[in-house]
Design a protein around this motif. Structure first.
Motif, mmCIF file in Angstrom:
data_model
loop_
_atom_site.group_PDB
_atom_site.id
_atom_site.type_symbol
_atom_site.label_atom_id
_atom_site.label_comp_id
_atom_site.label_asym_id
_atom_site.label_seq_id
_atom_site.Cartn_x
_atom_site.Cartn_y
_atom_site.Cartn_z
ATOM 1 N N ALA A 1 25.442 10.376 -4.414
ATOM 2 C CA ALA A 1 25.331 9.971 -3.012
ATOM 3 C C ALA A 1 26.565 10.386 -2.234
ATOM 4 N N ALA A 2 27.739 10.211 -2.839
ATOM 5 C CA ALA A 2 28.978 10.622 -2.173
ATOM 6 C C ALA A 2 29.031 12.136 -2.010
ATOM 7 N N ALA A 3 28.611 12.873 -3.040
ATOM 8 C CA ALA A 3 28.625 14.336 -2.962
ATOM 9 C C ALA A 3 27.677 14.834 -1.876
ATOM 10 N N HIS A 4 26.468 14.295 -1.833
ATOM 11 C CA HIS A 4 25.503 14.684 -0.795
ATOM 12 C C HIS A 4 26.072 14.409 0.602
ATOM 13 N N ALA A 5 26.663 13.232 0.769
ATOM 14 C CA ALA A 5 27.132 12.821 2.091
ATOM 15 C C ALA A 5 28.311 13.647 2.576
ATOM 16 N N GLU A 6 29.215 13.992 1.665
ATOM 17 C CA GLU A 6 30.463 14.622 2.078
ATOM 18 C C GLU A 6 30.450 16.145 2.033
ATOM 19 N N HIS A 7 29.642 16.728 1.146
ATOM 20 C CA HIS A 7 29.825 18.155 0.875
ATOM 21 C C HIS A 7 28.572 19.016 0.988
ATOM 22 N N GLU A 8 27.408 18.413 1.060
ATOM 23 C CA GLU A 8 26.199 19.221 1.121
ATOM 24 C C GLU A 8 25.768 19.402 2.571
ATOM 25 N N GLY A 9 25.341 20.602 2.914
ATOM 26 C CA GLY A 9 24.897 20.882 4.264
ATOM 27 C C GLY A 9 24.157 22.199 4.312
ATOM 28 N N PRO A 10 23.796 22.650 5.497
ATOM 29 C CA PRO A 10 23.092 23.922 5.624
ATOM 30 C C PRO A 10 23.941 25.062 5.058
ATOM 31 N N PRO A 11 23.317 26.085 4.479
ATOM 32 C CA PRO A 11 24.072 27.221 3.947
ATOM 33 C C PRO A 11 24.938 27.857 5.027
ATOM 34 N N ARG A 12 26.155 28.197 4.639
ATOM 35 C CA ARG A 12 27.056 28.904 5.534
ATOM 36 C C ARG A 12 27.259 30.305 4.963
ATOM 37 N N GLY A 13 26.568 31.275 5.530
ATOM 38 C CA GLY A 13 26.633 32.616 4.989
ATOM 39 C C GLY A 13 25.678 32.748 3.815
ATOM 40 N N PRO A 14 25.918 33.707 2.930
ATOM 41 C CA PRO A 14 24.983 33.981 1.834
ATOM 42 C C PRO A 14 25.036 32.951 0.713
ATOM 43 N N GLY A 15 26.072 32.159 0.674
ATOM 44 C CA GLY A 15 26.200 31.183 -0.400
ATOM 45 C C GLY A 15 25.454 29.893 -0.107
ATOM 46 N N ARG A 16 25.388 29.029 -1.142
ATOM 47 C CA ARG A 16 24.671 27.755 -1.015
ATOM 48 C C ARG A 16 25.302 26.748 -1.958
ATOM 49 N N LEU A 17 25.470 25.517 -1.491
ATOM 50 C CA LEU A 17 26.022 24.433 -2.294
ATOM 51 C C LEU A 17 25.083 23.249 -2.223
ATOM 52 N N ASP A 18 24.628 22.785 -3.401
ATOM 53 C CA ASP A 18 23.759 21.615 -3.430
ATOM 54 C C ASP A 18 24.083 20.775 -4.660
ATOM 55 N N PHE A 19 23.444 19.627 -4.742
ATOM 56 C CA PHE A 19 23.725 18.675 -5.817
ATOM 57 C C PHE A 19 22.403 18.127 -6.349
ATOM 58 N N ALA A 20 22.370 17.813 -7.651
ATOM 59 C CA ALA A 20 21.146 17.331 -8.287
ATOM 60 C C ALA A 20 21.496 16.418 -9.458
ATOM 61 N N HIS A 21 20.534 15.580 -9.807
ATOM 62 C CA HIS A 21 20.715 14.677 -10.951
ATOM 63 C C HIS A 21 20.470 15.432 -12.255
ATOM 64 N N ALA A 22 21.365 15.224 -13.219
ATOM 65 C CA ALA A 22 21.177 15.747 -14.574
ATOM 66 C C ALA A 22 22.133 15.006 -15.493
ATOM 67 N N ASP A 23 21.780 14.976 -16.765
ATOM 68 C CA ASP A 23 22.605 14.331 -17.784
ATOM 69 C C ASP A 23 23.026 15.400 -18.773
ATOM 70 N N ALA A 24 24.328 15.536 -18.987
ATOM 71 C CA ALA A 24 24.849 16.584 -19.869
ATOM 72 C C ALA A 24 24.341 16.452 -21.297
ATOM 73 N N VAL B 1 30.153 12.583 -23.528
ATOM 74 C CA VAL B 1 28.943 13.090 -24.174
ATOM 75 C C VAL B 1 29.186 13.189 -25.680
ATOM 76 N N PRO B 2 28.743 12.219 -26.476
ATOM 77 C CA PRO B 2 28.949 12.306 -27.928
ATOM 78 C C PRO B 2 28.333 13.586 -28.500
ATOM 79 N N GLY B 3 29.069 14.260 -29.360
ATOM 80 C CA GLY B 3 28.561 15.473 -29.982
ATOM 81 C C GLY B 3 28.366 16.623 -29.017
ATOM 82 N N HIS B 4 29.186 16.686 -27.968
ATOM 83 C CA HIS B 4 28.946 17.687 -26.928
ATOM 84 C C HIS B 4 29.072 19.127 -27.422
ATOM 85 N N VAL B 5 29.809 19.347 -28.519
ATOM 86 C CA VAL B 5 29.910 20.734 -29.011
ATOM 87 C C VAL B 5 28.550 21.268 -29.454
#
Length: 268
Positions: free
Chosen positions: A74-97, A118-122
């Protein structure tokens, strides 16, 4: 089994400058990426404050920050996500490593102070490296301070007679991360050119009980989550112990913090 912590982005960001430095040092060792418009995954992005550094370096990239904390996202979406500026794109999504695998090939998978949770992350490395494009990179840093006073005192109090029934299985131990040479062995065995190193930062923290304030944003989260309103009594014991272990000086409180880094590049 360790408690899944509830995260507080505001508390985490109270030491944002110190916490971002290892990411910047990791990023400096990541080589050029193979694609002109690279696909980048930031695994364990937290509130997104360092994810934006990836966009500064690769402005044409499609960058996705992944996290399993609703509060951090929620903090990442609010502070850093927005319309693409130029050819790049920044977004955020839920996932568990613990079970995340890219849906499409990535040029860079990077993770900052996440894999210790993350136990056993290797054992995830092979899936992530398989998902890299030829010449792509897996890069991460993890704290290597589980034997430091801040963690040893936390575990000692958690295992004391007063708290052990509630906290004995809550905290991680010093095997939460591997030695640098073990990471090197795992990554080279997977066919990567690997650069692995360690650094101990001497953070000079300001304010009253700054080490406690630091760990309230990270390592202490499982205790705070488990104890809820009862956490104040634990904090009182822990605060006293930390004051003895990390006495203030006239210039601030010195907080040594060891970190382990790895940059592994897949054969082109």
């Amino acid at each position: 089994m360790p408690t899944v912590p509830a995260w507080d982005p505001g508390q985490y960001l109270r030491h944002a400058g110190h916490r971002a430095r290892p990411f910047a040092d990791l990023l400096a060792r990541v080589p050029a990426l193979p694609g002109e418009q690279p696909r980048i995954a930031d695994l364990g992005c937290g509130p997104g404050n360092v994810t934006v550094l990836l966009a500064d370096r690769w402005p044409t990239a499609h960058i996705t920050g992944y996290d399993n904390s609703p509060e951090m996202l929620a903090a990442a979406h609010a502070e850093h996500e927005g319309p693409p500026r130029g050819p790049g794109r920044l977004d955020f999504a839920h996932a568990d490593a613990r079970d995340w695998t890219p849906a499409e090939p990535c040029d860079l998978i990077i993770s900052n102070a996440t894999l210790q949770w993350v136990p056993g992350h290797v054992h995830r490395f092979s899936d992530w490296i398989d998902a890299l494009t030829p010449g792509g990179t897996l890069a991460f840093q993890v704290p290597g301070n589980f034997d430091s006073p801040s963690h040893r005192l936390m575990r000692r109090i958690a295992h004391s007679a007063r708290w052990k029934d509630r906290l004995a299985d809550t905290l991680r131990h010093d095997d939460a991360v591997l030695a640098p040479e073990a990471y090197l062995a795992h990554l080279t065995a997977l066919g990567c050119a690997a650069d692995v190193w360690e650094t101990t930062y001497l953070h000079l923290l300001q304010g009253e009980d700054p080490v406690l304030d630091w760990v309230k944003g990270t390592g202490l989260r499982p205790v705070l989550t488990e104890l809820g309103e009862d956490a104040e009594d634990f904090l009182a014991e822990y605060r006293t112990a930390l004051r003895q272990a990390y006495p203030p000086t006239r210039h601030g409180t010195v907080f040594p913090f060891r970190r382990v880094f790895a940059v592994a590049t897949k054969e082109g």
